[in-house]
Design a protein around this motif. Structure first.
Motif, short mmCIF file in Angstrom:
data_model
loop_
_atom_site.label_atom_id
_atom_site.label_comp_id
_atom_site.label_asym_id
_atom_site.label_seq_id
_atom_site.Cartn_x
_atom_site.Cartn_y
_atom_site.Cartn_z
N VAL A 170 0.83 -1.21 0.00
CA VAL A 170 0.00 0.00 0.00
C VAL A 170 0.86 1.26 0.00
CG1 VAL A 170 -2.02 -1.09 1.02
CG2 VAL A 170 -0.28 -0.10 2.52
N LYS A 171 2.11 1.12 -0.43
CA LYS A 171 3.00 2.27 -0.55
C LYS A 171 3.28 2.51 -2.03
CE LYS A 171 5.02 1.47 4.00
NZ LYS A 171 6.24 1.18 4.79
N LYS A 172 2.73 3.59 -2.55
CA LYS A 172 2.75 3.85 -3.99
C LYS A 172 4.15 3.83 -4.58
CE LYS A 172 1.19 7.17 -7.50
NZ LYS A 172 0.53 6.14 -8.34
N GLU A 173 5.11 4.40 -3.86
CA GLU A 173 6.47 4.49 -4.40
C GLU A 173 7.11 3.11 -4.54
OE1 GLU A 173 6.87 4.86 0.10
OE2 GLU A 173 5.44 5.48 -1.45
N VAL A 174 6.61 2.12 -3.81
CA VAL A 174 7.16 0.77 -3.86
C VAL A 174 6.30 -0.16 -4.71
CG1 VAL A 174 7.86 -1.22 -2.47
CG2 VAL A 174 8.13 1.09 -1.55
N ALA A 175 4.98 -0.04 -4.58
CA ALA A 175 4.05 -0.97 -5.22
C ALA A 175 3.41 -0.45 -6.50
CB ALA A 175 2.94 -1.35 -4.23
N GLY A 176 3.45 0.86 -6.70
CA GLY A 176 2.80 1.45 -7.86
C GLY A 176 1.42 1.97 -7.55
N ALA A 177 0.72 1.29 -6.65
CA ALA A 177 -0.63 1.68 -6.19
C ALA A 177 -0.87 0.88 -4.91
CB ALA A 177 -1.68 1.40 -7.26
N GLY A 178 -2.13 0.41 -4.71
CA GLY A 178 -2.44 -0.36 -3.51
C GLY A 178 -2.66 -1.83 -3.81
N TYR A 179 -3.49 -2.47 -2.99
CA TYR A 179 -3.76 -3.90 -3.17
C TYR A 179 -4.38 -4.19 -4.53
CZ TYR A 179 -2.89 -4.56 1.84
OH TYR A 179 -2.31 -4.61 3.07
#
Length: 323
Positions: A170-179
């Motif tokens: 749930v961290k945009k900078e790491v995942a791109g968006a959320g779940y």
């Protein structure tokens, strides 16, 4: 013989994917990397792997590594996959392909320029459960498919309830968006597989619960090139007892209902009544896709069914839904 190097050796590699690289004929793991050297060493020792690194580029440049598996969070997929391809080493990337469609485009440009294979871990394309659904469609059990509906609703995870424990997903900078980016990607890729690419898409994304900065509720509508219409509702902050994991395909003579993550029995309804199907998964759920990639790279099989071309389409669809 394909000698793999893992960039990232977290939870997904413990059972879902990692052991498969050693079980497939003509494949083995030469080295693993994790930013924490002690954790990399621990993984290597537990899995009988001879080398470990804390630097991804050192692993990529290791002459004993002939292919690279990128199993880090999506935010670093593009960097590592591009480096591996430029080093001439085939790459297998976890899904989603990257943290944005733009990053997928950058990866695809390098794949096209270098001619180095780039595959993506949408392994549901190879599982008997989802191939059963495809077979029922192809045998016209529900006539002409016209509509597909996704409903995925779950309550927050315990780690979502405190800012101190929020997961990377749930961290945009790491995942791109959320779940949504992490889970809906499997569903939308599978629909691309059975109905062809999505040509039109719209959506809305909201943060209803305020537990983190990214979206927790998404609604989308789309159209496949084949003419099948789609709609979806994803909710990741539902009340505690609310849990739904269902895809329904409606045809001119019946319907098929199945799940994405829980592998509930596939339910076919048509003029003959209701019929239920169950299928077994392999012990390591990515096994069949990894096997097909290894076979291809060793010159013993057809081109694998999930690569950067199909995977980047899924990122495009998700980014359009998220606005």
């Amino acid at each position: 013989m394909i000698h793999w190097g893992f960039i990232g050796c977290g939870n997904v590699t413990e059972k879902k994917s990692g052991p498969a690289f050693g079980k497939v004929k003509g494949s083995g793991v030469a080295a693993v990397m994790r930013r924490n050297a002690e954790l990399a060493k621990d993984y290597a020792m537990r899995h009988n792997i001879n080398k470990w690194y804390s630097d991804a580029h050192a692993l990529i440049n290791d002459n004993d590594v002939t292919a690279v598996y990128v199993s880090t969070p999506p935010g670093s997929h593009a960097e590592y996959a591009i480096a591996a391809m430029k080093a001439g080493k085939p790459v297998y990337v976890e899904k989603p392909m990257a943290a944005s469609y733009e990053e997928c485009v950058a990866m695809s440009e390098v794949a096209n320029e270098t001619g180095v294979p780039c595959f993506v871990a949408y392994y549901r394309r190879t599982l008997p459960y989802f191939l059963r659904v495809k077979q029922l469609l192809e045998s016209r059990e529900i006539g002409e498919p016209g509509e597909v509906k996704i409903r995925f609703i779950i309550p927050p995870y315990s780690s979502d309830l405190s800012w101190e424990t929020l997961p990377w997903r749930v961290k945009k900078e790491v995942a791109g968006a959320g779940y949504f980016y992490d889970l809906a990607s499997h569903q939308l890729d599978y629909l691309d597989f059975i109905f062809g690419e999505i040509t039109e898409v719209s959506g809305t994304a909201k943060n209803v619960a305020g537990l983190y900065d990214v979206e927790d509720t998404v609604d989308g509508e789309w159209l496949h090139k084949s003419g099948v219409r789609g709609s979806g509702h994803w909710e990741f902050a539902a009340p505690v007892k609310e849990r739904t994991d269902e895809i329904e395909i409606i045809g001119s003579r019946g319907s098929i209902r199945f799940s994405t993550f829980h592998f509930t029995p596939i339910v076919l309804n048509n003029a003959s009544g209701e019929k239920v199907y169950t299928e077994e998964n392999p012990e390591n759920i990515q096994f069949y896709l990894i096997q097909s990639i290894v076979n291809y790279l060793n010159g013993n099989g057809d081109y694998p069914i999930s690569d950067f071309r199909s995977a980047m389409r899924t990122n495009w669809v998700m980014d359009k839904m998220l606005g």
